[in-house]
Design an enzyme around this catalytic site. Structure first.
Site, PDB file in Angstrom:
ATOM      1  N   ARG A  26      43.888  52.446 -40.030  1.00 23.68           N
ATOM      2  CA  ARG A  26      45.848  52.191 -40.250  1.00 23.68           C
ATOM      3  C   ARG A  26      46.083  51.393 -40.462  1.00 23.68           C
ATOM      4  NH1 ARG A  26      45.930  56.050 -33.888  1.00 23.68           N
ATOM      5  NH2 ARG A  26      46.405  57.670 -35.676  1.00 23.68           N
ATOM      6  N   LYS A 185      37.467  71.407 -27.326  1.00 21.19           N
ATOM      7  CA  LYS A 185      37.925  72.175 -26.828  1.00 21.19           C
ATOM      8  C   LYS A 185      38.538  73.072 -27.710  1.00 21.19           C
ATOM      9  CE  LYS A 185      38.085  69.855 -22.522  1.00 21.19           C
ATOM     10  NZ  LYS A 185      39.159  68.739 -21.664  1.00 21.19           N
ATOM     11  N   GLY A 335      41.504  62.103 -35.408  1.00 16.44           N
ATOM     12  CA  GLY A 335      40.934  60.812 -34.860  1.00 16.44           C
ATOM     13  C   GLY A 335      39.257  60.928 -35.975  1.00 16.44           C
ATOM     14  N   GLY A 358      47.612  63.359 -32.324  1.00 16.78           N
ATOM     15  CA  GLY A 358      48.166  64.059 -31.949  1.00 16.78           C
ATOM     16  C   GLY A 358      49.508  64.885 -32.694  1.00 16.78           C
TER      17      GLY A 358
HETATM   18  P1  AMP Z   1      38.130  66.761 -30.078  1.00 15.68           P
HETATM   19  O1  AMP Z   1      38.723  65.410 -30.029  1.00 15.68           O
HETATM   20  O2  AMP Z   1      38.935  68.399 -29.447  1.00 15.68           O
HETATM   21  O3  AMP Z   1      38.351  66.757 -32.047  1.00 15.68           O
HETATM   22  O4  AMP Z   1      36.397  66.518 -30.071  1.00 15.68           O
HETATM   23  C1  AMP Z   1      35.894  65.235 -30.657  1.00 15.68           C
HETATM   24  C2  AMP Z   1      34.035  65.722 -29.971  1.00 15.68           C
HETATM   25  O5  AMP Z   1      33.542  66.704 -29.995  1.00 15.68           O
HETATM   26  C3  AMP Z   1      33.726  64.616 -30.366  1.00 15.68           C
HETATM   27  O6  AMP Z   1      33.485  63.716 -29.294  1.00 15.68           O
HETATM   28  C4  AMP Z   1      32.284  65.396 -30.147  1.00 15.68           C
HETATM   29  O7  AMP Z   1      31.376  65.189 -29.917  1.00 15.68           O
HETATM   30  C5  AMP Z   1      31.979  67.056 -29.691  1.00 15.68           C
HETATM   31  N1  AMP Z   1      31.713  67.776 -30.199  1.00 15.68           N
HETATM   32  C6  AMP Z   1      31.451  68.574 -30.692  1.00 15.68           C
HETATM   33  N2  AMP Z   1      30.589  69.835 -31.033  1.00 15.68           N
HETATM   34  C7  AMP Z   1      30.334  69.828 -30.112  1.00 15.68           C
HETATM   35  C8  AMP Z   1      29.214  70.532 -29.056  1.00 15.68           C
HETATM   36  N3  AMP Z   1      28.848  71.316 -30.126  1.00 15.68           N
HETATM   37  N4  AMP Z   1      29.930  70.329 -27.725  1.00 15.68           N
HETATM   38  C9  AMP Z   1      30.083  69.269 -27.236  1.00 15.68           C
HETATM   39  N5  AMP Z   1      31.262  68.699 -28.145  1.00 15.68           N
HETATM   40  C10 AMP Z   1      31.241  68.839 -28.488  1.00 15.68           C
END
Ligand code: AMP
Length: 380
Positions: A26, A185, A335, A358
């Site tokens: 960044r 999520k 990120g 975001g």
């Molecule tokens: P986000 O901030 O929603 O983009 O999520 C990123 C996070 O999702 C990372 O820290 C990954 O470890 C987690 N992640 C990816 N795949 C999985 C999974 N199958 N189960 C749990 N966490 C996950």
């Protein structure tokens, strides 16, 4: 054109641990047009936030960032940690340098609450304001929406580029257009999925979020991440007119402990109650890569698995490689995807990497962001 004394709101919010910057992407992006701006200005003062402090907290100082800027530019960058309310007198007494960095704006309540008096004090020593902090454009903070009211203000070059790139993905992507989404999520990305699904040809879902979709179709997902509140919504999306465009994994890397190195790859249909799905499997990598290679535009956001653990990084690593090798126009937002690129590929292998996590998500959701297109674009 002479901009005089320029105040630039950049997004210098980089990961720092023990005073060391682990990823300066960044900062480099924020500095990408500095040489052009320098030619048409007297002095340049950068302002930014870092993290989410709720008051003065040295764990969130911008001092290491000023140091990094000095290193990148190989010239004097003066760090100013005096009170913003006293800024005017400081600048009058010493214009010792061309480039300045002020302390973290989020130390001030006035910034967080978009206070008029705070914004006026911040603006006072300057002639021109450039808003170039796309990553913070979704915030109603003083440095985004208020300070520019008191100066000759422009939307900065980096922000113009970010908006144009993302808007063209919403309005006129070359087809076939594939969106790859991962991460933890579904609840965080539901609005994004809803806005993009009618516009895409393929929506590939991996990461933790795909399990809610699979469970909604009656599959056993064991102890994998699932948001039961969203089972109905996930089912409705899959059964909708555009539902056929959603492509889900067909095999997984599973474990019985997220913190162990134990991994076993198996087809979706063989998942057991005790299995935790932590990555996509090799058949899924093959399936997703085929779609990637037949696409003309790709937007990617979120890892395919828990890539922070080496045993579960395979899927994210392979998809990063596929996207970087594809001939499609590739845009990456967020990120964690940028960390994956730094780990498994190179920034240069992608057409555009958004500095906004975001903010890029909200823009792609179709929302109007408070800091977007409020000033005339600075064309230099
Ligand atoms: P986000 O901030 O929603 O983009 O999520 C990123 C996070 O999702 C990372 O820290 C990954 O470890 C987690 N992640 C990816 N795949 C999985 C999974 N199958 N189960 C749990 N966490 C996950």
């Amino acid at each position: 054109m002479n901009l005089g004394n320029v105040l630039i709101r950049s997004d210098l919010n980089v990961p720092i641990s023990n005073g060391n910057i682990s990823d300066n992407f960044r900062i480099k992006q924020a500095l990408s047009s500095i040489y052009k701006i320098k030619k048409i200005s007297e002095t340049i003062t950068f302002i930014s936030h870092l993290g989410r402090p709720t008051g003065f907290d040295l764990n969130f100082t911008l001092k290491p960032i000023a140091k990094e800027m000095r290193k990148i530019l190989d010239e004097d960058v003066v760090f100013i940690n005096d009170d913003v309310m006293e800024l005017s007198s400081i600048f009058q007494s010493e214009y010792s340098s061309k480039i300045y960095v002020l302390e973290n704006l989020r130390f001030y309540e006035g910034e967080r609450e978009s206070d008029t008096q705070f914004a006026k004090c911040l603006a006072k020593p300057f002639d021109t304001f450039i808003l170039d902090a796309f990553g913070a454009a979704h915030r109603n903070h003083a440095s985004i929406i208020e300070v520019g009211k008191y100066l000759n203000s422009y939307q900065g070059p980096l922000m113009n580029k970010e908006i144009n790139e993302l808007q063209s993905l919403l309005e006129s992507p070359n087809q076939p257009y594939t969106v790859i989404m991962g991460g933890a999520k579904i609840s965080d990305k539901l609005n994004l999925i809803k806005n993009l699904l009618p516009k895409v040809d393929n929506l590939i879902l991996g990461g933790g979020m795909c399990f809610t979709f699979l469970k909604s179709q009656g599959y056993e997902i064991g102890a994998s991440l699932c948001e039961d509140n969203f089972l109905n919504t996930a089912g409705e999306l899959l059964n909708s007119r555009d539902g056929k465009k959603i492509i889900l994994p067909i095999d997984f890397g599973v474990t019985d402990d997220l913190f162990s190195s134990y991994r076993n790859d198996k087809p979706l249909k063989e998942l057991k109650v005790s299995d935790i799905g932590v990555d996509i499997g090799p058949k899924t990598v093959e399936l997703f890569s085929k779609i990637v290679h037949s696409s003309k535009t790709i937007f990617w956001n979120g890892p395919m698995g828990v890539f922070e653990n080496e045993s579960f990084e395979y899927g994210t690593k392979e998809i990063t490689k596929s996207v970087s090798e594809s001939k499609a126009y590739t845009v990456v937002g967020g990120g964690d995807s940028v960390s994956a690129i730094n780990k498994y590929s190179k920034i240069q292998n992608f057409n555009h990497i958004s500095t906004g996590g975001g903010a890029s998500m909200e823009l792609m959701e179709g929302k109007k962001l408070p800091g977007v297109n409020i000033y005339e674009p600075l064309i230099i």
